[in-house]
Design an enzyme around this catalytic site. Structure first.
Site, PDB file in Angstrom:
ATOM      1  N   HIS A  26      37.593  43.286  -8.230  1.00 52.64           N
ATOM      2  CA  HIS A  26      36.903  42.099  -8.726  1.00 52.64           C
ATOM      3  C   HIS A  26      35.598  42.512  -9.421  1.00 52.64           C
ATOM      4  CE1 HIS A  26      34.279  42.463  -5.255  1.00 52.64           C
ATOM      5  NE2 HIS A  26      35.319  42.421  -4.453  1.00 52.64           N
ATOM      6  N   HIS A  29      33.163  44.880  -7.609  1.00 54.43           N
ATOM      7  CA  HIS A  29      33.485  46.313  -7.689  1.00 54.43           C
ATOM      8  C   HIS A  29      33.017  46.871  -9.029  1.00 54.43           C
ATOM      9  CE1 HIS A  29      37.008  45.129  -4.947  1.00 54.43           C
ATOM     10  NE2 HIS A  29      36.186  45.831  -4.194  1.00 54.43           N
ATOM     11  N   CYS A 134      36.276  40.238  13.542  1.00 52.45           N
ATOM     12  CA  CYS A 134      36.679  39.630  12.269  1.00 52.45           C
ATOM     13  C   CYS A 134      37.516  40.637  11.496  1.00 52.45           C
ATOM     14  CB  CYS A 134      35.480  39.206  11.426  1.00 52.45           C
ATOM     15  SG  CYS A 134      36.008  38.659   9.778  1.00 52.45           S
ATOM     16  N   CYS A 137      36.029  41.397   7.933  1.00 55.63           N
ATOM     17  CA  CYS A 137      34.921  42.361   7.908  1.00 55.63           C
ATOM     18  C   CYS A 137      35.331  43.700   8.504  1.00 55.63           C
ATOM     19  CB  CYS A 137      33.732  41.863   8.714  1.00 55.63           C
ATOM     20  SG  CYS A 137      32.963  40.370   8.109  1.00 55.63           S
ATOM     21  N   CYS A 151      33.831  33.614  11.345  1.00 55.86           N
ATOM     22  CA  CYS A 151      32.952  34.544  10.642  1.00 55.86           C
ATOM     23  C   CYS A 151      32.284  33.798   9.492  1.00 55.86           C
ATOM     24  CB  CYS A 151      33.764  35.716  10.100  1.00 55.86           C
ATOM     25  SG  CYS A 151      32.880  36.680   8.863  1.00 55.86           S
ATOM     26  N   HIS A 154      33.630  35.199   6.012  1.00 52.90           N
ATOM     27  CA  HIS A 154      35.022  34.929   5.636  1.00 52.90           C
ATOM     28  C   HIS A 154      35.503  33.516   5.958  1.00 52.90           C
ATOM     29  CE1 HIS A 154      34.874  39.327   5.605  1.00 52.90           C
ATOM     30  NE2 HIS A 154      35.663  39.166   4.589  1.00 52.90           N
ATOM     31  N   LYS A 308      30.239  30.996  -4.507  1.00 53.18           N
ATOM     32  CA  LYS A 308      31.101  32.145  -4.290  1.00 53.18           C
ATOM     33  C   LYS A 308      32.378  32.019  -5.141  1.00 53.18           C
ATOM     34  CE  LYS A 308      33.194  34.806  -0.644  1.00 53.18           C
ATOM     35  NZ  LYS A 308      33.522  35.061   0.711  1.00 53.18           N
ATOM     36  N   LYS A 311      39.676  31.755  -5.515  1.00 55.81           N
ATOM     37  CA  LYS A 311      40.856  31.325  -6.254  1.00 55.81           C
ATOM     38  C   LYS A 311      40.938  29.807  -6.309  1.00 55.81           C
ATOM     39  CE  LYS A 311      43.957  35.223  -5.812  1.00 55.81           C
ATOM     40  NZ  LYS A 311      44.831  35.846  -4.848  1.00 55.81           N
TER      41      LYS A 311
HETATM   42 ZN   LIG Z   1      34.224  38.466   8.277  1.00 58.62          ZN
END
Ligand SMILES: [Zn+2]
Length: 485
Positions: A26, A29, A134, A137, A151, A154, A308, A311
């Site tokens: 993404h 990166h 998690c 993570c 989390c 996430h 954030k 999709k």
């Molecule tokens: Zn997490």
């Protein structure tokens, strides 16, 4: 080009984090890779001997589950993704870079050897363990890090783990970490992230689990001497920074790239702060190795309004598609100049187009065309360009990994150059007073060369094209950046 300042041959080691291969690359990166590459290129221009590293993190439960979903072996799954991430080298225009995979034999040997050393030094023990974990993570979570049992990164429920695990005695390193942070005032960049990790250590450290029972999670490196366990993913992956430079087999290489350099510079995202600047540093201490040199922490790339990317919101940007549309250097430009060096910043295709037209097509591209048009029409041959030293402000910014500010310095020089053309009108003067006009145009070509030298870590292909045009004293056949409507 010669921008070096007496660093001839001094070794410098820089790495990105190794992306976890559970999804396609993404923009985050892309940002981390491009920024680390900009620093690697800048250091090379200063005369440093640079080892630039990246790769892929390939073990752990997330990957095992993805492979299971697809009905393939985990190795088959990670092989495919490693190729996708390797292809980023060309897509993002990265310079010479080492690529290590945590499934490489070289890495397996290093991870096992590291575990043994750490164990022999008394920092690994076994205990029964109940905790919240998690999977996103790949980290255990305390209640204070959860909201409604989920989390916060996430937004997924944590899993309950109840098994016998190996633990790393993280708590034994509290004072040593505090001492490290005191002794190295620029250890974590930027300062506000350094404060965060200091506060984390200040609250007290808890030992963390570094293994999983193989019967529950088989996709990992076996724990030396205990075939019922595999290493957990962080304890495995962080050692790749040592494996990449040949440790433990090639001690000479290790001495050069770890001891002579004063350690590695680690680029990472803000979600990696704890792992890179505390956990990994304690691990290094446990085997009596010097710490990393510096940890450079990026913000997140978000959608418009700081939302954030996801999709479901349809605001995900694929860096490979951006490059197909705008070219490698345009994406590099955005990552260098349009996003804050350390805070979160938005990336949208609308913003990409607007800045491309304003700063690349109209800004840089126009300037190159104007100067080289005057030069090729009025000068008898190519301008002899001398050595160019980097602007002090640019050096200061780059040395603090403030790439955003370094890029601003280059665009400031461009603006000044543009201003000279508009104010002094060399294109008119050369018609009235040839000698004076030619002298002005020569100065402008030299200025353009200076711009190209400063651009070369950031926009390497464009910088090379500009230098070629100057060497051959010709206009670009087509604009460097064609306007988009
Ligand atoms: Zn997490």
């Amino acid at each position: 080009m010669n921008a070096s300042i007496g660093q001839q041959g001094k070794p410098f080691y820089i790495t990105t984090t190794l992306p976890y291969v559970n999804a396609d690359p993404h923009v985050g990166h892309a940002m981390e890779f491009i920024r680390a590459d900009i620093i690697a290129r800048y250091k090379r221009l200063q005369g440093f001997d640079v080892f630039f590293n990246t790769g892929t993190d390939e073990h752990g439960v997330k990957i095992l589950r993805k492979a299971e979903e697809l009905g393939i072996e985990p190795k088959q799954y990670v092989d495919k993704y490693a190729e996708v991430f390797k292809s980023l080298k060309g897509v993002l225009g990265l310079s010479e870079v080492n690529f290590i995979r945590t499934t490489d034999e070289q890495h397996l040997v290093a991870a096992e050897h590291f575990w043994r050393l750490c164990h022999d030094n008394g920092f690994i023990y076994k205990k029964n363990y109940k905790n919240k974990y998690c999977v996103g993570c790949e980290l255990e979570k305390t209640d204070s890090e959860l909201v409604d049992g989920k989390c916060t990164i996430h937004n997924t429920p944590v899993e309950l783990i109840d098994e016998e695990n190996y633990f790393f005695k993280f708590s034994a390193f509290e004072l040593k970490l505090k001492k490290l942070y005191m002794e190295k005032p620029d250890f974590v960049v930027p300062a506000f992230r350094f404060n965060e990790i200091r506060a984390f250590v200040e609250r007290g450290l808890e030992d963390f689990s570094i293994s999983r029972i193989k019967s529950k999670m088989s996709w990992g490196i076996p724990v030396p001497g205990d075939e019922n366990h595999v290493m957990s993913v962080w304890f495995d992956a962080l050692v790749s920074y040592l494996a990449a430079i040949g440790w433990p087999r090639d001690i000479e290489k290790f001495e050069k790239w770890w001891l002579e350099t004063g350690g590695v510079v680690q680029y990472c995202g803000k979600d990696n702060l704890r792992q890179q600047s505390a956990m990994w540093q304690a691990m290094l201490m446990s085997v009596k190795f010097p710490p990393s040199k510096q940890i450079v922490v990026d913000g997140f790339v978000t959608g418009e309004g700081g939302i954030k990317m996801s999709k479901s919101l349809g605001n995900v940007v694929n860096p490979i598609e951006v490059v197909e549309q705008y070219g490698t250097d345009s994406l590099r430009y955005y990552m260098a100049r349009e996003l804050s060096s350390f805070e979160d910043g938005p990336f949208t295709l609308d913003r990409m187009k607007a800045t491309y037209n304003a700063n690349l097509a109209n800004g840089l591209g126009n300037l190159v065309s104007r100067i080289m048009k005057m030069a090729s029409a009025n000068l008898p041959g190519p301008v002899a360009v001398g050595e160019v030293a980097f602007h002090p402000e640019y050096v200061m910014a780059m040395d603090f990994y403030n790439i955003n500010k370094a890029a601003d310095v280059v665009w400031k020089i461009m603006k000044e150059t543009d201003h000279i053309i508009q104010e002094k009108k060399p294109f008119q003067i050369v018609k009235e007073n040839k000698e004076e006009g030619v002298a002005m145009i020569i100065d402008l070509v030299k200025k353009l060369y200076e711009i190209a030298v400063h651009l070369s870590p950031i926009l390497p292909q464009t910088a090379e094209t500009i230098q070629m045009l100057i060497r051959e004293n010709k206009m670009p056949e087509k604009p460097l950046f064609v306007r988009r409507d």
